[in-house]
Write an enzyme that holds these catalytic residues in place. Structure first.
Site, PDB file in Angstrom:
ATOM      1  N   ILE A 133      12.479 -43.462  84.991  1.00  0.00           N
ATOM      2  CA  ILE A 133      11.340 -43.874  85.812  1.00  0.00           C
ATOM      3  C   ILE A 133      10.478 -44.685  84.851  1.00  0.00           C
ATOM      4  O   ILE A 133       9.865 -44.130  83.950  1.00  0.00           O
ATOM      5  CB  ILE A 133      10.564 -42.673  86.393  1.00  0.00           C
ATOM      6  N   PRO A 134      10.480 -46.011  85.000  1.00  0.00           N
ATOM      7  CA  PRO A 134      10.008 -46.910  83.942  1.00  0.00           C
ATOM      8  C   PRO A 134       8.490 -46.960  83.735  1.00  0.00           C
ATOM      9  O   PRO A 134       7.837 -47.980  83.971  1.00  0.00           O
ATOM     10  CB  PRO A 134      10.551 -48.266  84.389  1.00  0.00           C
ATOM     11  N   CYS A 135       7.939 -45.891  83.210  1.00  0.00           N
ATOM     12  CA  CYS A 135       6.510 -45.851  82.911  1.00  0.00           C
ATOM     13  C   CYS A 135       6.158 -46.781  81.757  1.00  0.00           C
ATOM     14  O   CYS A 135       4.994 -47.149  81.589  1.00  0.00           O
ATOM     15  CB  CYS A 135       6.046 -44.429  82.642  1.00  0.00           C
ATOM     16  N   HIS A 136       7.152 -47.188  80.976  1.00  0.00           N
ATOM     17  CA  HIS A 136       6.897 -48.120  79.873  1.00  0.00           C
ATOM     18  C   HIS A 136       6.482 -49.500  80.375  1.00  0.00           C
ATOM     19  O   HIS A 136       5.950 -50.301  79.608  1.00  0.00           O
ATOM     20  CB  HIS A 136       8.131 -48.230  78.970  1.00  0.00           C
ATOM     21  N   ARG A 137       6.646 -49.774  81.652  1.00  0.00           N
ATOM     22  CA  ARG A 137       6.277 -51.070  82.231  1.00  0.00           C
ATOM     23  C   ARG A 137       4.812 -51.139  82.645  1.00  0.00           C
ATOM     24  O   ARG A 137       4.384 -52.127  83.206  1.00  0.00           O
ATOM     25  CB  ARG A 137       7.181 -51.369  83.428  1.00  0.00           C
TER      26      ARG A 137
END
Length: 167
Positions: A133-137
């Site tokens: 779940i791309p929270c780094h974006r």
């Protein structure tokens, strides 16, 4: 029953945990142990954790393919736990296109809670599936690279992987 295994990639060791329904946790082995213990205590107290590399192969392959730039998303079943609000935020994160970024404020607007920026940031910080779940974006309001449970260095590396593969 929960199954787990480790993936070593680029000098980092990731712990992956899955139930029979899907992937429920991805985190750095040494940095996220406390986070995992809190998650386990809150949502998985009745589960037994078993080292099971064979059961985890599909999840490890999916994550490795992302790191290698072969896949733009991690398409495996998920089975994560959280509040309804957290799940709403995490769903919004899954909609951020590969190679793109957004802000905490934009996520708050997207879920129709424009004044809940801090709550959104908190939900993002409690994302149990780093990278998947791309929270780094998600960046700060001014585009700065801010908070990431696994550290700013890894966040920059993940953004660089995506930038390199979309260029």
């Amino acid at each position: 029953m929960l199954f787990y295994d480790y993936l070593v990639k680029d000098n980092e060791t990731y712990m992956l945990v899955a139930s029979t329904e899907g992937l429920c946790y991805v985190g750095l082995k040494n940095q996220d142990e406390l986070f995992w213990e809190k998650l386990k205590k809150k949502y998985y107290t009745n589960y037994r954790l078993q080292y099971q590399p064979k059961e985890m192969t599909i999840y490890k392959q999916a994550l490795a393919s992302y790191f290698d730039g072969e896949k733009r998303s991690i398409n495996v079943p998920f089975s994560y736990q959280g509040t309804d609000f957290q799940k709403q935020v995490w769903q919004a994160l899954k909609e951020i296109p590969y190679g793109s970024t957004t802000t905490y404020q934009e996520i708050a607007k997207q879920i129709n809670r424009p004044t809940a920026v801090r709550a959104v940031a908190n939900a993002i910080g409690n994302n149990p599936l780093l990278i998947a779940i791309p929270c780094h974006r998600v960046l700060g309001k001014n585009g700065s690279i801010t908070g990431f449970r696994a550290g700013i260095i890894l966040k920059k590396q993940l953004l660089q992987i995506e930038e390199d593969k979309t260029a």
